[in-house]
Design a protein around this motif. Structure first.
Motif, short mmCIF file in Angstrom:
data_model
loop_
_atom_site.label_atom_id
_atom_site.label_comp_id
_atom_site.label_asym_id
_atom_site.label_seq_id
_atom_site.Cartn_x
_atom_site.Cartn_y
_atom_site.Cartn_z
N VAL A 161 0.85 -1.18 0.00
CA VAL A 161 0.00 0.00 0.00
C VAL A 161 0.89 1.24 0.00
CG1 VAL A 161 -1.85 1.24 1.16
CG2 VAL A 161 -1.73 -1.25 1.34
N HIS A 162 0.56 2.21 -0.84
CA HIS A 162 1.36 3.43 -0.98
C HIS A 162 0.53 4.63 -0.52
CE1 HIS A 162 3.51 6.40 -3.93
NE2 HIS A 162 3.79 6.66 -2.66
N TYR A 163 1.06 5.36 0.45
CA TYR A 163 0.44 6.60 0.92
C TYR A 163 1.27 7.77 0.40
CZ TYR A 163 -2.26 3.68 4.10
OH TYR A 163 -3.11 2.73 4.61
N ALA A 164 0.70 8.55 -0.51
CA ALA A 164 1.41 9.67 -1.13
C ALA A 164 0.86 10.99 -0.61
CB ALA A 164 1.28 9.61 -2.64
N VAL A 165 1.72 11.81 -0.02
CA VAL A 165 1.33 13.14 0.43
C VAL A 165 1.65 14.12 -0.70
CG1 VAL A 165 1.60 14.92 2.19
CG2 VAL A 165 1.90 12.50 2.80
N LEU A 166 0.65 14.88 -1.14
CA LEU A 166 0.80 15.78 -2.28
C LEU A 166 0.57 17.22 -1.85
CD1 LEU A 166 1.12 16.25 -5.35
CD2 LEU A 166 -1.36 15.90 -5.55
#
Length: 246
Positions: A161-166
């Motif tokens: 699972v990838h959590y990307a903060v943008l």
């Protein structure tokens, strides 16, 4: 100088309900930044009349540029939804994002993750707030989503699972530095600790938020931090995707 105004709304639902445009307010005596787009509206104009005038102000010697803005009403939303439904892209989508991606981003309309990353329906879960920040509310939302996953799958989500903060440039959250108590409440910290949140620096801020996720999320997931440039349309990978260690 172009006349500059703002919308004032009123209805039986309350003063802030967007049901009727009642007046244009002259802002000549207010501090309006150069090149800011401001709204004008004639008194008594029904909000459902879609076309309203816009004034664009500039520096000394600049001339007014006329423009038209469309207010998207429910009829238009229904038409667009009908086209979406006819396309069938929603068919057979699952609750779990097929891209194993969760994006935490800003509410700014210029920075829709679906557009920025070319995401297809069902590929990612998206959480949006002011600034795309990892706040106590964001963490509670992630915890709630983990409970949904447990309820639907009987355990942690399978696979990586990838959590990307943008974050992004020219973010409106920088304007809130004039309201430290508001920001302190938003982040759940004393006002004296706001400097650590790097509100005015999206690169530093995305590092801060990615680190919070690394500390709070379970081992094995991936965390990254990205900054989108609204002028170029490109992202800068500030924090490369890396697995959270136990």
């Amino acid at each position: 100088m172009a006349q500059v105004g703002v919308f004032k709304y009123e209805s039986h639902l309350g003063a802030d309900s967007p049901c009727r445009i009642t007046q244009g307010v002259d802002l000549h005596d207010h501090d309006v930044p150069p090149s800011r787009v401001a709204w004008e509206a004639a008194a008594g104009q029904d909000w459902r009349q879609l076309q309203v005038a816009v004034g664009v102000t500039g520096g000394p010697g600049s001339e007014r540029e006329g423009a038209t803005v469309t207010v998207i009403d429910t009829d238009e939303l229904a038409k667009r939804n009908a086209r979406f439904a006819d396309g069938g892209s929603f068919a057979d989508l699952k609750l779990m994002p097929i891209g194993s991606l969760t994006v935490i981003g800003c509410v700014d309309p210029r920075v829709d993750p679906s557009d920025v990353f070319g995401l297809k329906p069902g590929e990612a879960a998206v959480i949006r707030n002011v600034g795309g920040r990892v706040t106590p509310t964001t963490l509670r939302t992630l915890e709630m989503l983990s409970k949904v996953v447990q309820a639907r799958t009987g355990g942690p989500r399978p696979g990586d699972v990838h959590y990307a903060v943008l974050h992004h440039t020219d973010c409106g959250i920088t304007d809130l530095t004039a309201f430290p108590e508001l920001l302190a409440d938003y982040f759940g910290v004393p006002a004296g600790d706001l400097d650590a949140k790097a509100v005015t620096d999206p690169v530093a801020a995305v590092r801060v938020d990615a680190e919070i996720l690394k500390q709070r999320l379970p081992a094995g997931v991936f965390v990254s931090g990205l900054v989108y440039d609204v002028a170029t349309g490109l992202i800068d990978v500030v924090v490369p995707s890396a697995r959270v260690e136990a």
